[in-house]
Design an enzyme around this catalytic site. Structure first.
Site, PDB file in Angstrom:
ATOM      1  N   ASP A  68       3.075   0.706  21.449  1.00 38.71           N
ATOM      2  CA  ASP A  68       4.185   1.049  20.565  1.00 38.71           C
ATOM      3  C   ASP A  68       5.383   1.628  21.314  1.00 38.71           C
ATOM      4  O   ASP A  68       5.274   2.101  22.445  1.00 38.71           O
ATOM      5  CB  ASP A  68       3.733   2.036  19.495  1.00 38.71           C
ATOM      6  CG  ASP A  68       3.217   3.348  20.081  1.00 38.71           C
ATOM      7  OD1 ASP A  68       2.478   3.303  21.085  1.00 38.71           O
ATOM      8  OD2 ASP A  68       3.558   4.419  19.536  1.00 38.71           O
ATOM      9  N   GLU A  95       0.768   5.651  20.103  1.00 37.80           N
ATOM     10  CA  GLU A  95       0.760   6.743  21.089  1.00 37.80           C
ATOM     11  C   GLU A  95       1.917   7.687  20.848  1.00 37.80           C
ATOM     12  O   GLU A  95       1.780   8.909  20.961  1.00 37.80           O
ATOM     13  CB  GLU A  95       0.834   6.161  22.512  1.00 37.80           C
ATOM     14  CG  GLU A  95       0.624   7.159  23.632  1.00 37.80           C
ATOM     15  CD  GLU A  95       1.907   7.817  24.147  1.00 37.80           C
ATOM     16  OE1 GLU A  95       1.813   8.721  25.006  1.00 37.80           O
ATOM     17  OE2 GLU A  95       3.006   7.431  23.688  1.00 37.80           O
TER      18      GLU A  95
END
Length: 380
Positions: free
Chosen positions: A79, A140
């Site tokens: 991400d 994350e």
């Protein structure tokens, strides 16, 4: 050691795919296709249902070609902090950036590109290894959520490398902080601000009294404290009844973090008591810190790998958390390797393609040099 053009081309393709936190599906599908072309099988866990995303963590287990060698773990996250839809890339003297309207997303697509190239190189050159465990996490950037929902029992490696540090390519993180997050709600009493303010209890004023007594910013060499968000009040003619605050404390020393957290709680309690307000204070461990300074395995393995590609590596301390924090908490000795990304999390983000190539060479070299190291490393 690696195919530089393939690495760069793959990196550019990764950057073109929009993958904000909890919306990593398109990127994951691209990576799955890439790894399938190498003859590797991918597993996707069920973390998506647990965090409210559309994609789970991707795990790839490359079977050992030499059972006498230890398996190694390599990890990056899928991400990005913000969307990169419509990204327009610019290359100025080997530095890759955007037109300033979106972030670049090198954090952490550079790490993904490096791992993909390492796998391709290891496969093509038939390098011996004790098994490679690839972990590509989701969400994350929203609190290491994907890593926290990994099934630890699926991982056998005792040593790991996260590709996600903004430090220079010659660096590896040996110390990172513990972080505690906290939430504060102060309940006062509303009243007409111009007619009868005496009958009210100003929640914002109460919060201000507490904040004035807090050690905000860098508290000491190991510790920081921050208030990152405040919400309160309705309009200027109403004494505000409620204010909410969110903050964090980080420290390389867990006892320091707990001490400052206690100071924060006490400051808000004293302010609330002094004004007759009600206090709600909630705290939560975001992630545990780690200290790998005395881990001989990392020092020897990285020194040998770096020498093999004409680099010299150095241990560093970082004030940020990463998936390495979670993996260390799982009992896997995991460092975070530098990628040389500048101004990450901003529209000024950039990375040198030379650094990207150096990082890929170093990571591939880690696999290459392991068989030549002393036997004690094989049983880590």
């Amino acid at each position: 050691m690696i195919n530089e053009q393939r690495l760069v081309d793959n990196f550019l393709a990764l950057l073109a795919i929009n993958s904000p936190s909890k919306n990593e599906r398109a990127l994951a599908d691209f990576i799955i296709k890439q790894l399938n072309q190498l003859g590797l099988k991918i597993q996707e866990d069920n973390s998506a249902t647990k965090i409210g995303g559309n994609t789970g963590n991707l795990l790839c287990f490359v079977p050992a070609t030499n059972a006498g060698l230890s398996p190694l773990l390599f990890s990056a996250h899928l991400d990005t902090v913000k969307p990169t839809k419509g990204i327009k890339l610019q290359n100025q003297d080997g530095w890759l950036s955007t037109d300033g309207k979106t972030i670049l997303g090198a954090d952490d697509k550079a790490g993904i590109a490096v791992i993909l190239e390492m796998l391709a190189s290891v496969t093509e050159r038939q390098l011996p290894h004790g098994g490679l465990e690839i972990v590509l996490t989701v969400a994350e950037e929203t609190g290491l959520e994907g890593a926290k929902h990994l099934n630890r029992e699926m991982l056998n490696a005792k040593v790991g490398f996260v590709l996600d540090s903004g430090d220079t390519v010659d660096s590896y993180v040996v110390q990172a902080p513990t972080e505690y997050d906290f939430y504060v709600a102060l309940q006062g009493k509303s009243a007409h601000a111009g007619v009868e303010p005496e009958k009210g209890i100003n929640a914002i004023h109460c919060a201000a009294k507490a904040l004035a007594n807090l050690p905000i910013g860098r508290v000491d060499e190991a510790t920081t404290c921050n208030i990152g968000k405040i919400i309160g009040g309705e309009t200027t003619n109403i004494v505000p009844e409620l204010v909410e605050l969110w903050g964090e404390v980080r420290s390389l020393q867990d006892t320091h973090a707990k001490r400052i957290l206690k100071t924060v709680r006490l400051a808000f309690l004293q302010a609330a008591n002094s004004m007759g307000a009600k206090l709600i204070f909630k705290e939560q461990l975001a992630y545990q810190g780690f200290d790998l300074a005395d881990k001989r395995v990392l020092k020897e393995l990285l020194a040998a790998a770096a020498q093999n590609v004409n680099l010299q590596v150095r241990p560093v301390t970082r004030g940020g958390g990463s998936d390495a924090n979670v993996l260390n908490a799982y009992g896997i000795c995991t460092t975070n390797l530098g990628l040389g990304i500048k101004a990450e999390h901003s529209v000024h983000e950039k990375i040198s393609l030379a650094d990207l190539i150096s990082a890929a060479n170093l990571v591939t070299s880690i696999v290459e040099v392991l068989p030549g190291l002393s036997k004690h490393l094989y049983s880590i």
